[in-house]
Design a protein around this motif. Structure first.
Motif, PDB file in Angstrom:
ATOM      1  N   LEU A  74      41.695  42.875  38.970  1.00 38.94           N
ATOM      2  CA  LEU A  74      41.130  42.420  40.236  1.00 38.94           C
ATOM      3  C   LEU A  74      39.662  42.815  40.345  1.00 38.94           C
ATOM      4  CD1 LEU A  74      41.718  41.066  42.951  1.00 38.94           C
ATOM      5  CD2 LEU A  74      42.269  43.322  43.839  1.00 38.94           C
ATOM      6  N   GLN A  75      39.329  44.018  39.899  1.00 38.93           N
ATOM      7  CA  GLN A  75      37.943  44.491  39.916  1.00 38.93           C
ATOM      8  C   GLN A  75      37.084  43.619  39.000  1.00 38.93           C
ATOM      9  OE1 GLN A  75      36.807  46.835  41.842  1.00 38.93           O
ATOM     10  NE2 GLN A  75      34.812  47.294  41.001  1.00 38.93           N
ATOM     11  N   ALA A  76      37.617  43.275  37.814  1.00 37.06           N
ATOM     12  CA  ALA A  76      36.865  42.428  36.890  1.00 37.06           C
ATOM     13  C   ALA A  76      36.693  41.022  37.452  1.00 37.06           C
ATOM     14  CB  ALA A  76      37.578  42.377  35.545  1.00 37.06           C
ATOM     15  N   LYS A  77      37.671  40.550  38.204  1.00 35.59           N
ATOM     16  CA  LYS A  77      37.569  39.218  38.800  1.00 35.59           C
ATOM     17  C   LYS A  77      36.536  39.219  39.931  1.00 35.59           C
ATOM     18  CE  LYS A  77      41.279  36.532  39.087  1.00 35.59           C
ATOM     19  NZ  LYS A  77      42.552  35.978  39.598  1.00 35.59           N
ATOM     20  N   LYS A  78      36.471  40.333  40.680  1.00 33.13           N
ATOM     21  CA  LYS A  78      35.508  40.425  41.787  1.00 33.13           C
ATOM     22  C   LYS A  78      34.081  40.519  41.269  1.00 33.13           C
ATOM     23  CE  LYS A  78      37.144  42.642  45.907  1.00 33.13           C
ATOM     24  NZ  LYS A  78      37.337  43.939  46.578  1.00 33.13           N
ATOM     25  N   TYR A  79      33.872  41.323  40.225  1.00 37.55           N
ATOM     26  CA  TYR A  79      32.538  41.581  39.685  1.00 37.55           C
ATOM     27  C   TYR A  79      32.535  41.231  38.196  1.00 37.55           C
ATOM     28  CZ  TYR A  79      32.483  44.319  43.950  1.00 37.55           C
ATOM     29  OH  TYR A  79      32.592  44.721  45.261  1.00 37.55           O
ATOM     30  N   PRO A  80      32.423  39.940  37.851  1.00 39.51           N
ATOM     31  CA  PRO A  80      32.547  39.550  36.449  1.00 39.51           C
ATOM     32  C   PRO A  80      31.381  39.990  35.567  1.00 39.51           C
ATOM     33  CG  PRO A  80      32.017  37.657  37.799  1.00 39.51           C
ATOM     34  CD  PRO A  80      32.245  38.801  38.723  1.00 39.51           C
ATOM     35  N   ASP A  81      30.222  40.236  36.126  1.00 39.65           N
ATOM     36  CA  ASP A  81      29.060  40.603  35.310  1.00 39.65           C
ATOM     37  C   ASP A  81      29.000  42.095  35.024  1.00 39.65           C
ATOM     38  OD1 ASP A  81      28.331  37.965  35.316  1.00 39.65           O
ATOM     39  OD2 ASP A  81      27.000  38.180  37.045  1.00 39.65           O
ATOM     40  N   GLU A  82      29.815  42.862  35.679  1.00 37.62           N
ATOM     41  CA  GLU A  82      29.773  44.311  35.509  1.00 37.62           C
ATOM     42  C   GLU A  82      30.520  44.712  34.233  1.00 37.62           C
ATOM     43  OE1 GLU A  82      31.691  47.953  37.889  1.00 37.62           O
ATOM     44  OE2 GLU A  82      30.513  46.553  39.088  1.00 37.62           O
TER      45      GLU A  82
END
Length: 101
Positions: A74-82
């Motif tokens: 979910l975190q990767a989906k929210k912030y894909p560039d991080e």
């Protein structure tokens, strides 16, 4: 008459204990792990209780890891560039043996 006083005592004490038992349980994954471990323990030499205890611990740990992985997705989906992890270093090629003389 002795049993009726025991029932009376139980009738007075039980309602007082019920609100304490309505808190949410932290046994996520424990029940399914305990069932699987109990069945496996039963077939592995009649150790159902020991298997249920181990299954409960394993099921809880598995559910905790699954929850953490879902949170990471979910975190990767929210912030894909991080970037959340470092890329592994490239593996150098293996040295070739020297020709025999």
């Amino acid at each position: 008459m002795r049993t009726s006083s025991a029932y009376l005592c139980l009738a007075l004490v039980l309602p007082a204990l019920l609100p304490a038992s309505t808190q949410p349980a932290q046994a996520v994954g424990c029940i399914s792990g305990a069932v699987a471990g109990g069945i496996a323990g039963h077939y592995a030499g009649h150790h159902a209780v020991l298997g249920a205890l181990g299954g409960c611990v394993a099921g809880h740990e598995l559910k905790k890891r699954q929850k953490a992985a879902d949170a990471a997705k979910l975190q990767a989906k929210k912030y894909p560039d991080e970037i959340t992890h470092a890329e592994p270093a490239p593996v150098p090629p293996a040295p070739t043996p020297a020709p025999a003389q």
